[in-house]
Design an enzyme around this catalytic site. Structure first.
Site, PDB file in Angstrom:
ATOM      1  N   GLN A  22       0.858  -1.180   0.000  1.00  0.00           N
ATOM      2  CA  GLN A  22       0.000   0.000   0.000  1.00  0.00           C
ATOM      3  C   GLN A  22       0.895   1.231   0.000  1.00  0.00           C
ATOM      4  O   GLN A  22       2.005   1.213   0.545  1.00  0.00           O
ATOM      5  CB  GLN A  22      -0.931   0.013   1.217  1.00  0.00           C
ATOM      6  CG  GLN A  22      -2.049  -1.023   1.103  1.00  0.00           C
ATOM      7  CD  GLN A  22      -2.954  -1.010   2.321  1.00  0.00           C
ATOM      8  OE1 GLN A  22      -2.511  -1.312   3.420  1.00  0.00           O
ATOM      9  NE2 GLN A  22      -4.220  -0.684   2.117  1.00  0.00           N
ATOM     10  N   SER A  23       0.414   2.331  -0.590  1.00  0.00           N
ATOM     11  CA  SER A  23       1.302   3.446  -0.920  1.00  0.00           C
ATOM     12  C   SER A  23       1.695   4.283   0.283  1.00  0.00           C
ATOM     13  O   SER A  23       2.842   4.730   0.384  1.00  0.00           O
ATOM     14  CB  SER A  23       0.640   4.342  -1.983  1.00  0.00           C
ATOM     15  OG  SER A  23       0.386   3.595  -3.161  1.00  0.00           O
ATOM     16  N   THR A  24       0.802   4.528   1.231  1.00  0.00           N
ATOM     17  CA  THR A  24       1.073   5.449   2.337  1.00  0.00           C
ATOM     18  C   THR A  24       0.739   4.786   3.660  1.00  0.00           C
ATOM     19  O   THR A  24       0.006   3.780   3.714  1.00  0.00           O
ATOM     20  CB  THR A  24       0.251   6.742   2.181  1.00  0.00           C
ATOM     21  OG1 THR A  24      -1.145   6.418   2.211  1.00  0.00           O
ATOM     22  CG2 THR A  24       0.587   7.447   0.868  1.00  0.00           C
TER      23      THR A  24
END
Length: 689
Positions: A22-24
């Site tokens: 997941q990106s953040t």
């Protein structure tokens, strides 16, 4: 697209890797359903016949744009190179990579080891052209999608910022109100501390001096206590980063700024690395709206502060550094008239060093040294010129200094009052919390009691500090400064005045000094640029090699020359000390020092063998007459016995022939009367009986 049942048995014996990303960090904390769906890919791998399934979730909270290191992806690539992976399973192509470099590199490795790429849509063989084309299109779409999302978000934020409505994270001293927008923080203590920083910088001209002065007064500054969300903070001793962040932030000048920093990308070890927070110069910001909100200073004050900070940091030729102490008065304010660069200060000598001004950095480029000269005479001459300029307004300057000191005391007292008021509120709040607690719940009551005691101790400490810093507030009579102009030199040379204070006073009146050396007459030529645009020229003789300012005064040399032929070094030293003539180093005279001066100056010494008995000292005259030295002194002081002094306060010399005069014999033979000459015109007070 081949059917899933056609996966070779050789690949099924290898491990299947489920890649979870997941990106953040906010997505990791909030988007839990996306995590669950990615972890469920393990079941898909088992349905395809893989018994050994490995999950890589090291990259949770990391972007796949190619500018952030991903240890999990690197581990996947390493396993592919080793031929240990039979299939790479992901939720979609955007989870594996958001940039073409990583995506195509992964497909290339999968094609070399014949590994499969599996997602919810099916199984892909990178060795087949059609599957390779389809996977390439998915990766390109993922990369393009990321660019579209980022561009759309940035454009929306920029459009809102151009109206001044984008709620950026405001600095200390500002809060966003729901209706009014950006406004001052309601905490008066915080407002006073921020205003004090700007006031001190206007007075001192240096961020470091502001820090030292505020630390000396034990002034605190808030620090975030909620991981940078700026909703809760604690007061701690002020630091340099607090001072410099307040001085450099344009928000304190009432200006709304968006895009005042930029990101930079560099290739490090073959991978793009992006860094943020690189400040751009004023004028290149994306959005700048003046008079957007209430400011602590004006925009002109902000620009003046930035110029002063730049001069302090880099020492540019068009400004002077702030006073930082040392032994040289003109440190950082002298400019070479030949090359336009600042003169530096170096120290020479052994145990006792003395400063010199020099400009020789040009020699590194093959040029000769510009100039070099001692600092003592130059500093003294400029100090005399400064005092001469200040003398007509000395009394007004004294009252202005008193007013500034009173304002500083008022600012400090006001901050102390606000700090004490907040401490009393915290103590009252701790008391209410302790009173509201159930007495039987000792686990909580004990901690609340400690908090209350700490708050009370804090109140007592602030009250003691406030009593120690109470100012008198007495009015000063103007008559007290009537002779102030005559004592400026004494005050300037006072040991209680530090060199830093002298340098700050110098910079308050002088903008710059251009220095040059007239080699023809050996003069140091100083062109002083005063505040207000006035200029003056000052010439100081440059000493020759070996010449110094500790030479013996001519008055002392004259006394030594006149006494050396007839008096010993001990008598000469005693005479010079009685006359108040010190040595060149400002010390008292001894026989050894007199002897050294005579040898250096070529003055012949006193030799007792050369005495022919014509002249006698008081002791020798007393021995010759058989009386005490006190009697000889009385005869000399009354004028009965003639005596000669080479210089005033020197020992008396008596001619031997004068001891045989009738007047001296009569005065010595007289008993009970003063030994003085009898004037025929004066009637005696007591008659002889």
């Amino acid at each position: 697209m081949p059917d899933t049942d056609q996966i070779p048995e050789a690949l099924l014996k290898r491990k299947a890797v489920v890649y979870v990303r997941q990106s953040t960090q906010s997505q990791v904390m909030a988007n839990l359903e996306s995590q669950r769906r990615q972890y469920d890919l393990v079941d898909i791998a088992r349905r395809h016949g893989f018994s050994d399934v490995e999950v890589i979730d090291d990259d949770l909270g990391r972007s796949a744009s190619g500018t952030v290191a991903r240890p999990g992806f690197d581990r996947l690539v390493a396993w592919l190179c080793a031929g240990a992976v039979g299939a790479v399973i992901c939720f979609d192509a955007s989870r594996l990579a958001r940039n073409g470099r990583d995506w195509h590199h992964l497909l290339e490795l999968c094609g070399l080891v014949e590994a499969r790429v599996i997602d919810h849509d099916g199984v892909y063989n990178p060795c087949l052209p059609n599957d390779r084309l389809l996977l390439g299109m998915k990766g390109s779409i993922s990369e393009f999608e990321l660019g579209i999302i980022r561009a759309r978000m940035l454009e929306a934020a920029r459009a809102k910022a151009q109206r001044g409505e984008l709620r950026l994270s405001g600095p200390f001293g500002y809060v966003w109100h729901r209706e009014a927008g950006l406004g001052l923080d309601a905490d008066l203590r915080l407002q006073e501390v921020i205003r004090l920083i700007f006031t001190r910088f206007r007075e001192l001209g240096s961020a470091r001096q502001v820090l030292l002065s505020m630390k000396a007064e034990q002034i605190h500054f808030p620090r975030p206590a909620d991981e940078g969300r700026m909703t809760n903070f604690v007061w701690q001793p002020i630091r340099y980063r607090n001072v410099i962040s307040v001085l450099k932030n344009p928000f304190y000048a009432g200006v709304y700024v968006y895009g005042k920093s930029e990101k930079r990308t560099a290739i490090i070890e073959g991978r793009a690395r992006r860094t943020y927070g690189h400040y751009k110069p004023a004028g290149t910001w994306d959005v700048m709206i003046k008079d957007h909100h209430e400011g602590y200073i004006t925009w002109d004050d902000y620009e003046r502060n930035q110029k002063q900070l730049a001069l302090n940091a880099y020492g540019r030729p068009d400004g002077a550094k702030s006073g930082r102490g040392g032994q040289a008065l003109l440190s950082g304010i002298l400019t070479c008239a030949r090359c336009g660069q600042r003169l530096s200060v170096s120290y020479r000598g052994g145990r006792i060093s003395y400063p010199v001004y020099r400009r020789d950095k040009g020699s590194l480029a093959g040029r000769l040294r510009c100039m070099i000269f001692g600092a003592s005479k130059i500093d003294a001459a400029v100090a005399r010129e400064l005092l001469r300029a200040v003398e007509p307004m000395a009394i007004e300057a004294a009252f202005e200094a008193q007013r500034m000191q009173r304002e500083r005391q008022d600012d400090k007292r006001r901050i102390f009052d606000l700090e004490l008021q907040q401490a009393r509120y915290d103590a009252t709040l701790a008391e209410r919390r302790y009173a509201a607690c159930d007495p039987d719940n000792r686990l909580i009551a004990a901690q609340l009691e400690k908090n209350w005691e700490y708050a009370l101790r804090r109140v007592r400490e602030l009250e003691n500090r406030q009593n120690d810093h109470q100012s008198s507030g007495h009015a000063v009579d103007p008559g007290t400064f009537a002779d102030l102009a005559d004592n400026l030199s004494v005050a300037w040379k006072s040991p209680d005045v530090t060199m830093r204070a002298r340098q700050q006073l110098l910079r308050a009146l002088i903008v710059d000094i251009i220095a040059d050396v007239d080699d023809a007459v050996r003069d140091v030529v100083l062109t002083i640029h005063w505040q207000g645009g006035q200029h003056s020229e000052l010439r100081i003789r440059k000493p020759r090699s070996g010449e110094h300012g500790s030479s013996t005064a001519e008055d002392a040399l004259a006394v030594i020359r006149s006494m050396a032929g007839r008096w010993s070094d001990e008598h000469i030293a005693a005479t010079l000390n009685r006359m108040g003539l010190p040595t060149g180093m400002g010390k008292t005279w001894t026989a050894h020092r007199v002897s050294s001066i005579r040898r250096v100056r070529g003055i012949h010494a006193y030799r007792s063998a050369e005495k022919n008995g014509e002249w006698l000292t008081q002791i020798e005259a007393a021995k010759a007459l058989g009386v005490s030295s006190h009697m000889i002194r009385r005869l000399v002081s009354s004028g009965v016995l003639p005596a000669v002094q080479v210089v005033p306060r020197a020992p008396c010399q008596i001619r031997a022939a004068d001891l045989a005069s009738e007047t001296v014999k009569t005065a010595i033979a007289r008993k009970g009367r003063p030994s003085r000459e009898i004037d025929a015109d004066t009637l005696p007070m007591f008659t002889s009986t």
